[in-house]
Write an enzyme that holds these catalytic residues in place. Structure first.
Site, short mmCIF file in Angstrom:
data_model
loop_
_atom_site.label_atom_id
_atom_site.label_comp_id
_atom_site.label_asym_id
_atom_site.label_seq_id
_atom_site.Cartn_x
_atom_site.Cartn_y
_atom_site.Cartn_z
N CYS A 2 -42.84 59.36 28.17
CA CYS A 2 -43.39 58.12 27.64
C CYS A 2 -42.37 57.49 26.71
O CYS A 2 -41.61 58.18 26.04
CB CYS A 2 -44.67 58.39 26.87
SG CYS A 2 -45.90 59.23 27.86
N ARG A 28 -36.53 55.29 31.66
CA ARG A 28 -37.07 56.63 31.49
C ARG A 28 -38.12 56.97 32.54
O ARG A 28 -38.45 58.13 32.72
CB ARG A 28 -37.71 56.76 30.09
CG ARG A 28 -36.72 56.64 28.97
CD ARG A 28 -37.42 56.37 27.67
NE ARG A 28 -38.20 57.50 27.23
CZ ARG A 28 -37.85 58.31 26.24
NH1 ARG A 28 -36.71 58.13 25.63
NH2 ARG A 28 -38.62 59.30 25.89
N TRP A 73 -46.20 57.88 31.10
CA TRP A 73 -45.94 58.72 32.28
C TRP A 73 -47.10 59.70 32.31
O TRP A 73 -47.18 60.58 31.46
CB TRP A 73 -44.60 59.42 32.11
CG TRP A 73 -44.13 60.14 33.34
CD1 TRP A 73 -43.38 59.62 34.35
CD2 TRP A 73 -44.35 61.52 33.67
NE1 TRP A 73 -43.14 60.59 35.30
CE2 TRP A 73 -43.73 61.77 34.91
CE3 TRP A 73 -45.03 62.57 33.05
CZ2 TRP A 73 -43.75 63.00 35.53
CZ3 TRP A 73 -45.06 63.81 33.67
CH2 TRP A 73 -44.41 64.01 34.90
N ASN A 99 -46.43 60.32 22.73
CA ASN A 99 -45.53 60.92 23.72
C ASN A 99 -45.71 62.42 23.56
O ASN A 99 -45.52 62.95 22.47
CB ASN A 99 -44.07 60.52 23.42
CG ASN A 99 -43.10 61.09 24.44
OD1 ASN A 99 -43.52 61.63 25.46
ND2 ASN A 99 -41.82 60.98 24.15
N GLY A 100 -46.10 63.11 24.63
CA GLY A 100 -46.32 64.54 24.52
C GLY A 100 -47.72 64.90 24.96
O GLY A 100 -48.36 64.15 25.69
N GLU A 468 -28.63 71.29 44.33
CA GLU A 468 -28.56 70.00 43.62
C GLU A 468 -28.60 68.84 44.62
O GLU A 468 -29.23 67.81 44.36
CB GLU A 468 -27.28 69.97 42.77
CG GLU A 468 -26.87 68.61 42.23
CD GLU A 468 -27.92 67.96 41.33
OE1 GLU A 468 -28.88 68.64 40.92
OE2 GLU A 468 -27.78 66.75 41.06
N LYS A 472 -31.11 65.59 44.57
CA LYS A 472 -30.67 64.17 44.56
C LYS A 472 -31.34 63.40 45.68
O LYS A 472 -31.83 62.28 45.48
CB LYS A 472 -29.16 64.10 44.75
CG LYS A 472 -28.19 63.93 43.68
CD LYS A 472 -28.38 63.23 42.41
CE LYS A 472 -29.49 63.68 41.53
NZ LYS A 472 -29.32 64.67 40.53
N GLU A 475 -35.31 63.05 45.12
CA GLU A 475 -35.85 62.22 44.05
C GLU A 475 -35.64 60.74 44.25
O GLU A 475 -36.46 59.94 43.80
CB GLU A 475 -35.36 62.68 42.67
CG GLU A 475 -33.92 62.43 42.37
CD GLU A 475 -33.49 62.95 41.00
OE1 GLU A 475 -34.29 62.95 40.06
OE2 GLU A 475 -32.32 63.36 40.88
N HIS A 491 -32.49 84.02 57.90
CA HIS A 491 -33.63 84.82 57.43
C HIS A 491 -34.91 83.98 57.38
O HIS A 491 -35.89 84.39 56.76
CB HIS A 491 -33.31 85.42 56.06
CG HIS A 491 -32.11 86.30 56.09
ND1 HIS A 491 -32.12 87.55 56.68
CD2 HIS A 491 -30.83 86.10 55.67
CE1 HIS A 491 -30.91 88.09 56.60
NE2 HIS A 491 -30.11 87.22 56.00
N LYS A 585 -36.98 60.10 33.07
CA LYS A 585 -35.59 60.45 32.77
C LYS A 585 -35.53 61.65 31.82
O LYS A 585 -34.67 62.50 31.94
CB LYS A 585 -34.88 59.24 32.15
CG LYS A 585 -33.42 59.50 31.80
CD LYS A 585 -32.57 59.72 33.03
CE LYS A 585 -31.13 60.07 32.74
NZ LYS A 585 -30.51 60.77 33.88
O1 M6R Z 1 -31.97 65.71 30.22
P1 M6R Z 1 -31.85 67.01 30.95
O2 M6R Z 1 -30.50 67.22 31.53
O3 M6R Z 1 -32.29 68.19 30.13
O4 M6R Z 1 -32.86 66.87 32.15
C1 M6R Z 1 -33.12 67.93 33.02
C2 M6R Z 1 -33.81 67.46 34.26
O5 M6R Z 1 -35.03 66.86 33.97
C3 M6R Z 1 -32.94 66.47 35.05
O6 M6R Z 1 -31.69 66.99 35.36
C4 M6R Z 1 -33.65 66.05 36.36
O7 M6R Z 1 -33.73 67.13 37.21
C5 M6R Z 1 -32.92 64.89 36.99
N1 M6R Z 1 -33.83 63.83 37.30
C6 M6R Z 1 -32.26 65.22 38.27
O8 M6R Z 1 -31.51 64.16 38.76
#
Ligand code: M6R
Length: 590
Positions: A2, A28, A73, A99-100, A468, A472, A475, A491, A585
């Site tokens: 948020c 965010r 959020w 927020n939280g 990774e 990417k 998301e 496997h 974010k």
């Molecule tokens: O701010 P941070 O690097 O701690 O965030 C960790 C993850 O939330 C962040 O890397 C998330 O997986 C990204 N959206 C991936 O692209």
């Protein structure tokens, strides 16, 4: 997650100020928004689902010197107008954004209901204004009532509150970031500095267990428990307006991918003594644990390989959200390395708390200077990638890996060699990321854009990069993507391969090249369409994306074409890569 911004001061356009600030927090990720302005007629509130940027007129904002705004959020309660913040007390006078998470909200809600309070939303947040209202029956001072209410909350939160009959903006924090912006004509309180960066670059950080009260002319920080005053330093932050804008690019994601030409070199520019001290700390520690979430976790996994292959030293990796179970291995002589772009990720902060609770030291590798992780660690290395706005993390990942690789070289007394390797890598990426190259990858995205599934394989340090790659692609393009260690295919996962299934093989020019090429051949034999990302061509590749041959830094370059591919897949499928659905974010809740 948020976004919060509040303002109180001499300006009479507080509503516009906070809405403009909110727009700068849009990156965010959020699903609904709301704004509250104190006017001569009480507090005016407007809230809705969707994007604040879609609201064409701000005429609804009345003249005001005290206002706050919020992007939500959803955690507790669906995405509805009723659940959007701000939330209000029964008399409509107390207004709160959060927020939280208030973890004990169900019990509080029941208690408040028995006292006659009525609730209109299904959120945890709504208990806050009602509890403050209840406290005000015996404590007429608004700020004191907020404090009393906060003492009953369990969970990690940042709240900002105002009252129709009070000139004050009141905020409290336990776990979710809140930062005060000190302007000439008043004070801002926000969850992140971009919210007020056009008005001021002077900040004061609210720490966990603190509250702050301001009427726009003066400000008082205090301990939430004792009420004792806390003195705060004013800190100047640097904001590059160029770095925080999209410039020539249509999206932040592409801009940030392209910035890796420079950001890797900036990450490498570390203080030599500090890196050597930290390298010694890892060697001397009785157990080093690397933690992070999402993409940052993949940097940690890659570092396991760096430390093992380059320095011959074993470290332990755990996703920060799993670290709780590792506490029995921690000693005061252990070292935790917490990796994070935002420096605000709740699970990573929790892992730090666990480690500190056992007396272990914490090294943070972060991008966001002044973030909670950066401030709470015993040592902090900044990757200096500049602001990362796209939800999909790109340049932060390669910056984190660069710093970790540098430390691995320092562990064997070869820091200069590591530096040279990484600077050569940065130069090679500069040559690689030219328009012809990205157009070529765009063509591949065009070819596979209708595919419903995509698989990525890697081995060694390319294995975490396969994981990774999947993040990417998932998301931003919403294509189902999965990454595997190449050797794991037979496997189970190979059963998923059909004629034409796109498969990406991340290949290095290294000791495991033959193995991963064999895995690609196995995929091809089942009909897979093989996209090879490799310094050297191989006949198994249906498409070959050439990358520079950079030895120990291969994982850093191999992920970049996948970032570009994910970006173009999103755009071609009509998705906004900067603001993917359901994602935030900075993930400030556990
Ligand atoms: O701010 P941070 O690097 O701690 O965030 C960790 C993850 O939330 C962040 O890397 C998330 O997986 C990204 N959206 C991936 O692209």
């Amino acid at each position: 997650m948020c976004g919060i911004i509040g303002y109180v001061g001499r300006r009479t356009n507080a509503g516009v100020l906070v809405v403009e600030g909110l727009k700068r927090l849009e990156y965010r990720g959020y699903d609904s928004w709301g704004v509250a302005c104190k006017t001569t007629d009480g507090i005016a509130i407007r809230k809705d689902i969707g994007k604040i940027s879609a609201v064409d007129s701000l005429d609804f904002l009345k003249q005001s010197s005290l206002a706050m705004a919020h992007t939500r959020w959803a955690t507790h309660g669906g995405v509805t107008q009723e659940n959007a913040h701000p939330h209000v007390s029964c008399d409509g006078k107390i207004v709160v954004v959060l927020n939280g998470i208030i973890e004990n909200y169900e019990a509080l809600r029941e208690e408040l209901k028995t006292k006659g309070h009525t609730f209109v939303s299904t959120t945890d947040t709504e208990v806050i204004p009602h509890l403050i209202e209840e406290e005000m029956k015996t404590e007429s001072d608004f700020a004191a009532a907020v404090r009393r209410a906060c003492l009953r909350f369990e969970g990690r939160y940042g709240i900002v509150a105002m009252h129709a009959d009070s000139p004050l903006l009141v905020a409290a924090r336990t776990g979710s970031p809140l930062i005060v912006g000190v302007a000439d004509d008043g004070y801002f309180i926000a969850s992140d500095t971009p919210a007020f960066q056009d008005s001021t670059t002077t900040v004061q950080y609210l720490d966990d267990g603190e509250m702050v009260v301001t009427d726009g002319g003066s400000i008082l920080f205090s301990d939430l428990q004792t009420g004792q005053e806390r003195l705060k330093r004013e800190i100047q932050i640097t904001v590059s307006t160029v770095e925080s804008q999209k410039g020539e690019y249509e999206h932040y994601m592409l801009k940030e991918i392209m910035e890796q030409k420079e950001s890797i070199a900036r990450a490498v520019n570390q203080d030599v003594d500090q890196i050597e001290t930290l390298a010694r700390a890892i060697l001397e520690a009785q157990g080093t644990f690397l933690v992070g979430c999402g993409t940052a976790a993949k940097a940690c996994m890659a570092a396991e390989y760096f430390f093992s292959v380059i320095a011959g030293h074993h470290v332990n990796f755990a996703p920060a959200s799993e670290f709780k179970l590792y506490h029995r291995f921690l000693k005061p002589q252990s070292l935790l390395i917490a990796v994070s772009q935002s420096g605000e990720t709740a699970d990573t902060l929790e892992a730090m708390k666990i480690a500190k609770g056992k007396g272990a030291k914490v090294l943070a590798i972060v991008n966001a200077a002044g973030s909670t992780i950066a401030r709470e660690a015993d040592f902090t290395l900044h990757i200096n990638a500049g602001p990362e706005r796209a939800v999909a993390s790109t340049k932060a990942l390669t910056g984190q890996m660069a710093v970790l690789l540098l430390i691995a070289y320092a562990m064997i007394g070869k820091l200069p060699k590591g530096r040279t390797r990484l600077l050569e890598t940065a130069a090679a990426i500069n040559d690689m990321l030219n328009p012809r190259y990205t157009e070529f990858i765009e063509g591949i995205a065009e070819h596979i854009q209708e595919s419903s599934d995509l698989y990525i394989i890697g081995k060694g340090w390319n294995y975490p990069m396969a994981l990774e790659s999947a993040i990417k692609i998932q998301e931003v393009s919403y294509v189902h993507a999965e990454g595997f260690a190449g050797g794991e295919l037979k496997h189970g996962p190979i059963a998923l391969i059909e004629k034409g299934t796109p498969c990406i093989a991340l290949v290095g020019n290294d000791e495991v090249r033959t193995d991963i090429i064999s895995n690609a051949i196995e995929l091809k034999a089942r009909g897979g369409f093989i996209i090879g990302i490799s310094p050297v061509r191989h006949e198994v590749f249906d498409e070959w994306i050439k990358v520079p041959d950079v030895d120990t830094a291969q994982a850093i370059v191999n992920i970049i074409p996948v970032q570009v591919l994910a970006y173009f897949l999103a755009v071609k499928r009509g998705k906004d890569p900067d603001m993917p659905r359901n994602l935030a974010k900075s993930v400030t809740v556990k």
